[in-house]
Scaffold this active site. Structure first.
Site, short mmCIF file in Angstrom:
data_model
loop_
_atom_site.label_atom_id
_atom_site.label_comp_id
_atom_site.label_asym_id
_atom_site.label_seq_id
_atom_site.Cartn_x
_atom_site.Cartn_y
_atom_site.Cartn_z
N ASP A 299 74.58 79.14 -69.93
CA ASP A 299 74.25 77.73 -69.75
C ASP A 299 74.79 76.91 -70.91
O ASP A 299 75.29 75.80 -70.73
CB ASP A 299 72.74 77.51 -69.64
CG ASP A 299 72.42 76.02 -69.72
OD1 ASP A 299 72.86 75.29 -68.82
OD2 ASP A 299 71.78 75.58 -70.70
N LYS B 246 67.07 78.23 -69.16
CA LYS B 246 66.62 78.20 -70.56
C LYS B 246 65.11 78.37 -70.65
O LYS B 246 64.60 79.09 -71.49
CB LYS B 246 66.97 76.85 -71.20
CG LYS B 246 68.44 76.60 -71.38
CD LYS B 246 68.66 75.36 -72.22
CE LYS B 246 68.57 74.08 -71.45
NZ LYS B 246 69.80 73.55 -70.94
#
Ligand code: URA
Length: 440
Positions: A161, A187
Site C-alpha cells: 500500500d 493498514k
C-alpha cells in the site's frame, strides 16, 4: 504474468482473478512490475472499480505484504480511527491522546499528505524533534507504557500500500472507492485492533465529494473490517468547508492543543467528540453515548487528554514544551490578513483551493521526497453563514515569502464566496455499522 493483458482486461470492464491480483502485487513489491504499468492498471480501476472478490484479494495482498502488530491476549482494548482525508482535519492529533487517557490503547498509524489533503504524520513532524518512524517493537512498547503511539507507515506494515499510495498521489488515481478502501483497511487491519472507527468525508474537499459515494466507501470499509473480524463503525462527516480554522501542519498542531482542553472551534470539537464516543463504545468503556460523552468531556476538562499528548510528544522525541508554549512551533516568516471585499454574508468556504494552496506554498509534496515547510497555511476565522463588515479580517495567510502570500491570497479569493448563504452539509451526516445506516 502478462501485465499488459491484465491492464487491457480491467480497462475493458473485466475482472482479475484473486490469484492474479496477489501475484501482481507481489511482483510489484519485488520491483518486477514497473510504475508505468501499475499506473495504467490503477487508472483502469478508477474507471471500472473492483468486484467484491477483487477488493478482498487486493486488500488481503496488501495486508499480507508486511507484518502485523501482535499484542498480549489480555491487554487493553485497542481501537484506532482513520479519516479518508480532508482539509484542516487535525482530529487525530486530539483523538489519539484523548481516548488513550481513557484507558484504551491507541496504536495509530497515519499517512502523509495526499493530494490536497494534509497528513497526520506531516503535522506531527512539525513538532521539533518528533519522530514518526517508529519500529513495530517501539510502537508496541510505547502503547504498553503510555497507551498511545502515532507513527508513519513503514516498510514493516502493508508496504505494498505504501508504494501504491505514493504512486496514486502523483498519477491522479486516488479517488476510487475500491482503492481507498483497500489502502486504508490493509493498514488498519495490520494493527491488530479490537475495533476501528472511520471518518469518511463527503463534500468538495473530500476525495469522494458525492454523499452517495461516501456512503458506498463507508459500507465497503465496514464490510471489510467485519469480514476480517475487526468490529468497525464509520461516521460520514462534512468536508464541504475546512474543519476548524487552521489549515497547515504547525498551525493545525496549535489548534489541536486548544482542542485538547475542550476549547477548539465548535465544528472540530463536535467531530472529535463524536468519533471519541464511537471509539469508547467499541472499546466497551462506556455503556452508551451519554456515558461515553461524560468520559470524553471529563478528560478534556481535567487536562488528562492534554497531559497524554505531552507524554506522547516526549516519548517520540519531540519538544514537549510546545504544549505550554506553541510559539516554539515553526513560525511563518510572512503573515498577511485577508479582508472581506464587501459587507454581507460568507456564502461558502471551499476547502479544496486552500488545501491545494498549502501544497503550492510548500506545506505539502508535489513530488515524492519533497521537503515540507511546516509553518505555512491559513487560519480562516470567517465561517460560512457569518455576517461580515467590508474590510473585516476573515482569514490570515502564513507563508515563507511574498510569493507564498500571493498564492495564499489568490486561493482565499477562490475559496471564500460572499453572497446569500449556500446550502451546507450537516456536520455529522450518518453512522454506518455492520447493522446498517442511521442518522449520526
Ligand atoms: N487514506 C489512505 O490511507 N488511503 C487512501 O487511499 C486515501 C486516504
Amino acid at each position: 504474468m502478462l501485465v499488459p493483458s491484465l491492464i487491457e482486461r480491467k480497462r475493458d470492464g473485466g475482472a482479475l482473478a484473486a490469484r492474479e491480483w496477489t501475484d501482481l502485487l507481489q511482483a510489484y513489491g519485488r520491483g518486477d512490475v514497473p510504475d508505468y504499468q501499475m499506473s495504467a492498471l490503477l487508472m483502469a480501476v478508477v474507471w471500472r472499480g473492483l468486484t467484491g472478490e477483487e477488493l478482498a484479494a487486493v486488500t488481503g495482498a496488501m495486508l499480507d505484504s508486511g507484518a502485523r502488530l501482535e499484542w498480549a491476549a489480555a491487554g487493553r482494548p485497542r481501537v484506532d480511527k482513520h479519516s479518508t482525508g480532508g482539509v484542516g482535519d487535525k482530529v487525530s492529533l486530539v483523538l489519539a491522546p484523548l481516548v488513550a487517557s481513557l484507558d484504551v490503547a491507541v496504536p495509530m498509524m497515519s499517512g502523509r499528505g495526499l493530494g490536497h489533503t494534509g497528513g497526520t504524520t506531516d503535522k506531527l513532524e512539525s513538532i521539533p524533534g518528533f519522530r514518526t518512524d517508529l519500529s513495530l517493537a517501539e510502537v508496541r512498547a510505547q502503547v504498553e507504557r503510555i497507551g498511545v503511539a502515532m507513527f508513519g507507515q513503514s516498510d514493516a506494515i502493508a508496504p505494498a500500500d505504501r508504494r501504491l499510495y505514493a504512486l496514486r498521489d502523483v498519477t491522479g488515481t486516488v479517488p476510487a472507492t475500491a482503492l481507498i478502501a483497500a489502502s486504508i483497511m490493509s493498514k488498519k487491519l495490520a494493527e491488530g485492533l479490537t475495533g476501528l472507527v472511520l471518518d469518511v468525508k463527503a463534500g468538495s474537499g473530500a476525495f469522494l465529494p458525492n454523499l452517495d459515494d461516501a456512503r458506498g466507501l463507508a459500507r465497503t470499509m465496514v464490510d471489510l473490517g467485519t469480514a476480517h473480524g475487526c468490529p468497525t463503525a464509520a461516521l460520514i462527516t462534512a468536508m464541504d468547508r475546512p474543519l476548524g480554522r487552521a489549515i497547515g501542519n504547525a498551525l493545525e498542531v496549535e489548534e489541536a492543543l486548544l482542542a485538547l482542553t475542550g476549547q477548539g472551534p465548535e465544528d472540530l470539537m463536535t467531530v472529535t467528540r463524536a468519533l471519541a464516543v464511537e471509539m469508547l463504545l467499541l472499546a466497551g468503556r462506556a455503556p452508551d453515548v451519554a456515558g461515553a460523552l461524560r468520559l470524553v468531556d471529563g478528560a478534556l476538562r481535567s487536562g488528562a487528554a492534554l497531559e497524554r499528548f505531552r507524554l506522547l510528544i516526549e516519548a517520540q522525541g519531540g519538544d514537549p514544551k510546545i504544549v505550554d508554549d506553541p510559539g516554539r512551533l515553526p513560525q511563518a516568516l510572512e503573515v498577511e490578513l485577508f479582508e472581506a471585499p464587501g459587507a454581507g454574508t460568507i456564502a461558502a468556504v471551499d476547502p479544496r483551493p486552500l488545501g491545494e494552496a498549502v501544497v503550492a506554498m510548500g506545506g505539502g509534496r508535489r513530488r515524492l521526497g519533497d521537503r515540507i515547510e511546516p509553518s505555512v497555511g491559513f487560519v480562516v476565522s470567517g465561517r460560512p453563514g457569518a455576517t461580515v463588515a467590508r474590510g473585516e479580517p476573515v482569514a490570515s495567510v502564513f507563508a515563507r515569502d511574498g510569493e507564498g502570500i500571493e498564492v495564499g491570497m489568490a486561493a482565499l479569493r477562490r475559496a471564500m464566496r460572499f453572497g446569500p448563504p449556500e446550502p451546507q452539509l450537516p456536520l455529522l451526516l450518518c453512522r454506518v455499522t455492520s447493522a446498517g445506516e442511521e442518522p449520526a
